[in-house]
Motif scaffolding. Structure first.
Motif, PDB file in Angstrom:
ATOM      1  N   THR A  50       0.833  -1.207   0.000  1.00 25.70           N
ATOM      2  CA  THR A  50       0.000   0.000   0.000  1.00 25.70           C
ATOM      3  C   THR A  50       0.867   1.257   0.000  1.00 25.70           C
ATOM      4  OG1 THR A  50      -1.732  -1.176   1.219  1.00 25.70           O
ATOM      5  CG2 THR A  50      -1.820   1.227   1.239  1.00 25.70           C
ATOM      6  N   PHE A  51       1.886   1.271   0.839  1.00 25.88           N
ATOM      7  CA  PHE A  51       2.798   2.423   0.927  1.00 25.88           C
ATOM      8  C   PHE A  51       3.511   2.650  -0.399  1.00 25.88           C
ATOM      9  CE2 PHE A  51       7.021   4.171   1.977  1.00 25.88           C
ATOM     10  CZ  PHE A  51       6.641   5.347   2.608  1.00 25.88           C
ATOM     11  N   LEU A  52       3.998   1.579  -1.014  1.00 25.50           N
ATOM     12  CA  LEU A  52       4.701   1.692  -2.298  1.00 25.50           C
ATOM     13  C   LEU A  52       3.757   2.175  -3.395  1.00 25.50           C
ATOM     14  CD1 LEU A  52       7.497   1.164  -3.563  1.00 25.50           C
ATOM     15  CD2 LEU A  52       6.687  -1.123  -4.174  1.00 25.50           C
ATOM     16  N   SER A  53       2.515   1.687  -3.383  1.00 24.27           N
ATOM     17  CA  SER A  53       1.531   2.114  -4.389  1.00 24.27           C
ATOM     18  C   SER A  53       1.310   3.615  -4.329  1.00 24.27           C
ATOM     19  CB  SER A  53       0.201   1.380  -4.178  1.00 24.27           C
ATOM     20  OG  SER A  53       0.349  -0.015  -4.333  1.00 24.27           O
ATOM     21  N   TYR A  54       1.213   4.153  -3.121  1.00 25.12           N
ATOM     22  CA  TYR A  54       0.950   5.576  -2.987  1.00 25.12           C
ATOM     23  C   TYR A  54       2.171   6.439  -3.287  1.00 25.12           C
ATOM     24  CZ  TYR A  54      -3.872   5.356  -1.592  1.00 25.12           C
ATOM     25  OH  TYR A  54      -5.231   5.184  -1.611  1.00 25.12           O
ATOM     26  N   ILE A  55       3.351   5.897  -3.158  1.00 25.39           N
ATOM     27  CA  ILE A  55       4.540   6.634  -3.604  1.00 25.39           C
ATOM     28  C   ILE A  55       4.459   6.878  -5.104  1.00 25.39           C
ATOM     29  CG2 ILE A  55       7.031   6.463  -3.987  1.00 25.39           C
ATOM     30  CD1 ILE A  55       7.308   5.144  -1.304  1.00 25.39           C
ATOM     31  N   TYR A  56       4.144   5.826  -5.865  1.00 24.01           N
ATOM     32  CA  TYR A  56       3.997   5.961  -7.318  1.00 24.01           C
ATOM     33  C   TYR A  56       2.795   6.836  -7.665  1.00 24.01           C
ATOM     34  CZ  TYR A  56       7.542   2.408  -8.221  1.00 24.01           C
ATOM     35  OH  TYR A  56       8.731   1.716  -8.311  1.00 24.01           O
ATOM     36  N   ILE A  57       1.715   6.728  -6.895  1.00 24.56           N
ATOM     37  CA  ILE A  57       0.526   7.538  -7.155  1.00 24.56           C
ATOM     38  C   ILE A  57       0.836   9.026  -7.005  1.00 24.56           C
ATOM     39  CG2 ILE A  57      -1.745   8.177  -6.226  1.00 24.56           C
ATOM     40  CD1 ILE A  57      -2.216   5.200  -5.661  1.00 24.56           C
ATOM     41  N   PHE A  58       1.501   9.396  -5.902  1.00 23.65           N
ATOM     42  CA  PHE A  58       1.800  10.810  -5.674  1.00 23.65           C
ATOM     43  C   PHE A  58       2.840  11.337  -6.659  1.00 23.65           C
ATOM     44  CE2 PHE A  58       0.321   9.969  -1.162  1.00 23.65           C
ATOM     45  CZ  PHE A  58      -0.879  10.631  -1.347  1.00 23.65           C
ATOM     46  N   LYS A  59       3.775  10.490  -7.067  1.00 28.79           N
ATOM     47  CA  LYS A  59       4.731  10.904  -8.089  1.00 28.79           C
ATOM     48  C   LYS A  59       4.013  11.201  -9.402  1.00 28.79           C
ATOM     49  CE  LYS A  59       8.564   8.700  -8.641  1.00 28.79           C
ATOM     50  NZ  LYS A  59       9.541   7.579  -8.809  1.00 28.79           N
ATOM     51  N   THR A  60       3.024  10.382  -9.738  1.00 35.36           N
ATOM     52  CA  THR A  60       2.243  10.597 -10.964  1.00 35.36           C
ATOM     53  C   THR A  60       1.381  11.846 -10.847  1.00 35.36           C
ATOM     54  OG1 THR A  60       2.160   8.201 -11.361  1.00 35.36           O
ATOM     55  CG2 THR A  60       0.559   9.565 -12.537  1.00 35.36           C
ATOM     56  N   ILE A  61       0.767  12.056  -9.686  1.00 31.73           N
ATOM     57  CA  ILE A  61      -0.086  13.225  -9.483  1.00 31.73           C
ATOM     58  C   ILE A  61       0.721  14.522  -9.616  1.00 31.73           C
ATOM     59  CG2 ILE A  61      -1.461  14.481  -7.769  1.00 31.73           C
ATOM     60  CD1 ILE A  61      -2.485  11.822  -6.745  1.00 31.73           C
ATOM     61  N   LEU A  62       1.920  14.523  -9.075  1.00 28.83           N
ATOM     62  CA  LEU A  62       2.756  15.728  -9.145  1.00 28.83           C
ATOM     63  C   LEU A  62       3.149  16.077 -10.578  1.00 28.83           C
ATOM     64  CD1 LEU A  62       5.100  15.162  -6.049  1.00 28.83           C
ATOM     65  CD2 LEU A  62       3.192  16.781  -6.259  1.00 28.83           C
ATOM     66  N   ARG A  63       3.108  15.099 -11.476  1.00 31.85           N
ATOM     67  CA  ARG A  63       3.457  15.360 -12.877  1.00 31.85           C
ATOM     68  C   ARG A  63       2.257  15.846 -13.692  1.00 31.85           C
ATOM     69  NH1 ARG A  63       6.842  10.528 -12.433  1.00 31.85           N
ATOM     70  NH2 ARG A  63       5.168   9.308 -13.403  1.00 31.85           N
ATOM     71  N   ILE A  64       1.060  15.799 -13.099  1.00 26.64           N
ATOM     72  CA  ILE A  64      -0.136  16.277 -13.796  1.00 26.64           C
ATOM     73  C   ILE A  64      -0.123  17.810 -13.793  1.00 26.64           C
ATOM     74  CG2 ILE A  64      -2.653  16.306 -13.819  1.00 26.64           C
ATOM     75  CD1 ILE A  64      -2.633  13.604 -12.425  1.00 26.64           C
ATOM     76  N   LYS A  65      -0.163  18.403 -14.966  1.00 28.30           N
ATOM     77  CA  LYS A  65      -0.045  19.858 -15.077  1.00 28.30           C
ATOM     78  C   LYS A  65      -1.383  20.577 -14.861  1.00 28.30           C
ATOM     79  CE  LYS A  65       3.890  19.524 -18.230  1.00 28.30           C
ATOM     80  NZ  LYS A  65       4.451  19.899 -19.554  1.00 28.30           N
ATOM     81  N   VAL A  66      -2.469  19.926 -15.211  1.00 36.22           N
ATOM     82  CA  VAL A  66      -3.792  20.557 -15.076  1.00 36.22           C
ATOM     83  C   VAL A  66      -4.243  20.466 -13.623  1.00 36.22           C
ATOM     84  CG1 VAL A  66      -6.177  20.574 -15.883  1.00 36.22           C
ATOM     85  CG2 VAL A  66      -4.329  19.901 -17.447  1.00 36.22           C
ATOM     86  N   LYS A  67      -4.630  21.612 -13.048  1.00 38.03           N
ATOM     87  CA  LYS A  67      -5.024  21.665 -11.644  1.00 38.03           C
ATOM     88  C   LYS A  67      -6.237  20.790 -11.363  1.00 38.03           C
ATOM     89  CE  LYS A  67      -6.356  24.867  -7.980  1.00 38.03           C
ATOM     90  NZ  LYS A  67      -6.633  26.290  -7.615  1.00 38.03           N
ATOM     91  N   GLU A  68      -7.231  20.834 -12.258  1.00 37.73           N
ATOM     92  CA  GLU A  68      -8.436  20.024 -12.075  1.00 37.73           C
ATOM     93  C   GLU A  68      -8.101  18.534 -12.088  1.00 37.73           C
ATOM     94  OE1 GLU A  68      -8.131  22.531 -14.090  1.00 37.73           O
ATOM     95  OE2 GLU A  68      -9.538  24.011 -13.269  1.00 37.73           O
ATOM     96  N   GLY A  69      -7.140  18.153 -12.920  1.00 44.12           N
ATOM     97  CA  GLY A  69      -6.728  16.753 -12.984  1.00 44.12           C
ATOM     98  C   GLY A  69      -6.079  16.302 -11.689  1.00 44.12           C
ATOM     99  N   ARG A  70      -5.231  17.177 -11.110  1.00 44.30           N
ATOM    100  CA  ARG A  70      -4.599  16.832  -9.836  1.00 44.30           C
ATOM    101  C   ARG A  70      -5.639  16.711  -8.727  1.00 44.30           C
ATOM    102  NH1 ARG A  70      -0.763  20.794 -11.345  1.00 44.30           N
ATOM    103  NH2 ARG A  70      -1.698  22.246  -9.829  1.00 44.30           N
ATOM    104  N   GLN A  71      -6.600  17.637  -8.715  1.00 43.13           N
ATOM    105  CA  GLN A  71      -7.632  17.589  -7.682  1.00 43.13           C
ATOM    106  C   GLN A  71      -8.481  16.329  -7.793  1.00 43.13           C
ATOM    107  OE1 GLN A  71      -9.692  21.332  -8.212  1.00 43.13           O
ATOM    108  NE2 GLN A  71      -8.315  22.420  -6.827  1.00 43.13           N
ATOM    109  N   LYS A  72      -8.790  15.941  -9.026  1.00 40.86           N
ATOM    110  CA  LYS A  72      -9.575  14.725  -9.226  1.00 40.86           C
ATOM    111  C   LYS A  72      -8.802  13.497  -8.776  1.00 40.86           C
ATOM    112  CE  LYS A  72     -12.139  12.125 -12.699  1.00 40.86           C
ATOM    113  NZ  LYS A  72     -12.535  12.024 -14.140  1.00 40.86           N
ATOM    114  N   ALA A  73      -7.494  13.470  -9.058  1.00 33.63           N
ATOM    115  CA  ALA A  73      -6.653  12.342  -8.650  1.00 33.63           C
ATOM    116  C   ALA A  73      -6.560  12.266  -7.123  1.00 33.63           C
ATOM    117  CB  ALA A  73      -5.274  12.463  -9.267  1.00 33.63           C
ATOM    118  N   TYR A  74      -6.363  13.424  -6.486  1.00 40.26           N
ATOM    119  CA  TYR A  74      -6.320  13.454  -5.021  1.00 40.26           C
ATOM    120  C   TYR A  74      -7.647  12.980  -4.433  1.00 40.26           C
ATOM    121  CZ  TYR A  74      -1.837  15.895  -4.502  1.00 40.26           C
ATOM    122  OH  TYR A  74      -0.510  16.219  -4.498  1.00 40.26           O
TER     123      TYR A  74
END
Length: 309
Positions: free
Chosen positions: A212-236
């Motif tokens: 679970t911890f490793l999955s969220y490391i990759y998830i947050f790394k991917t979210i930080l690369r999303i340039k569109v603000k709405e996309g980041r908010q939806k991912a969060y």
């Protein structure tokens, strides 16, 4: 197991400290249980009723709600009976039954949380391959295997616990019977029990937390690369509810089982109340408040009820 144990009653300490406010405690526990039952049954009902919720994430959420109902029932049923009757004795077969079911359901819940984290990982990090990597059929098979596997593990723990000799009279400083309590109270050799318990905890509990911890490391790394603000908010928004539930589940388990026990038995039991009584109530609240699809399903159901009436 000696005959002395099988013919005697064990005594659950429960919430015996609150003797002057037993009625208030009973009503509070009853209210929490009814709210837990209603919230989790509502989620299961919505997932079954609405087709747009027939997705892997909501399938796992339905499993989680069912497990919360079972956990809450185990932890509150005998506690409520004790408060009403004032009789804190519990038969050894009932105690062993509680050990079996609680060990089964908690172990299965940890697996479900791991699968939900993997679902979020695929949805955010590999969205184009989501349908090929995760399907409803695969989720059904995985959940079925987890339920059966944890059933077998719980049965093994319980059979090993049955062979223990529990001295009489014995006071169990908890709300209900748990595996580690019986092991600690036993006057016989518990080496086999500890070996199986530690192997299970390390192999599956810690491994599940690491995945679970490793999955969220990759998830947050991917979210930080999303340039569109709405996309980041939806991912969060997609993973915030699950991450909150994971922190509550593993955090309360860490305080309750891993860290050194406090000599204040009341504090330990109040912590156990949070872990076994309040957590099943918090889960549906967290998912309902932070999930737009669930809130939309609730509004649709209410509007349909108004139309019928």
């Amino acid at each position: 197991m000696g005959n002395q144990t099988s013919q005697s009653e064990l005594i659950l300490l429960g919430l015996s400290d609150f003797t002057d406010s037993q009625i208030l405690v009973f009503l509070l526990i009853l209210l929490i249980y009814v709210a837990t039952l209603f919230g989790n049954l509502l989620i299961i009902f919505l997932v079954v009723l609405y087709y747009h919720l027939h997705t892997p994430m909501y399938y796992f959420l339905g499993n989680l709600s069912a497990l919360d109902i079972f956990d809450s029932t185990i932890s509150t049923s005998h506690l409520s009976f004790d408060i009403v009757t004032g009789n804190r004795e519990i038969s050894y077969p009932t105690c062993i039954t509680q050990v079996f079911f609680f060990t089964w359901f908690v172990g299965t819940e940890s697996f479900i949380l791991v699968m939900m984290s993997y679902d979020h990982y695929v949805a955010i990090c590999h969205p184009l391959h989501y349908t090929t990597m995760i399907s409803n059929h695969l989720c059904f098979q995985g959940a079925f295997i987890f339920w059966v596997f944890r059933f077998a593990c719980s049965l093994l723990h319980t059979l090993c616990a049955v062979r223990l000799d529990i001295p009489y009279p014995t006071i169990i400083p908890g709300l209900f019977c748990e595996l580690y309590q019986l092991i600690q109270l036993s006057s016989s050799d518990t080496s086999l029990n500890y070996v199986i318990l530690y192997f299970d905890s390390v192999s599956f509990g810690i491994t599940g937390f690491f995945i679970t911890f490793l999955s969220y490391i990759y998830i947050f790394k991917t979210i930080l690369r999303i340039k569109v603000k709405e996309g980041r908010q939806k991912a969060y928004s997609t993973c915030s509810s699950h991450l909150t539930v994971v922190f509550i589940f593993y955090g309360s388990a860490l305080l309750n089982y891993v860290l050194p026990k406090t000599k204040d038995f009341l504090a330990s039991r109040l912590l156990s109340v949070f872990y076994t009584v309040l957590t099943p109530l918090l889960n549906p609240i967290i998912y309902s408040l932070r999930n737009s699809e669930l809130k939309g399903a609730v509004k649709k159901m209410l509007s349909r009820m108004d139309y019928i009436s």
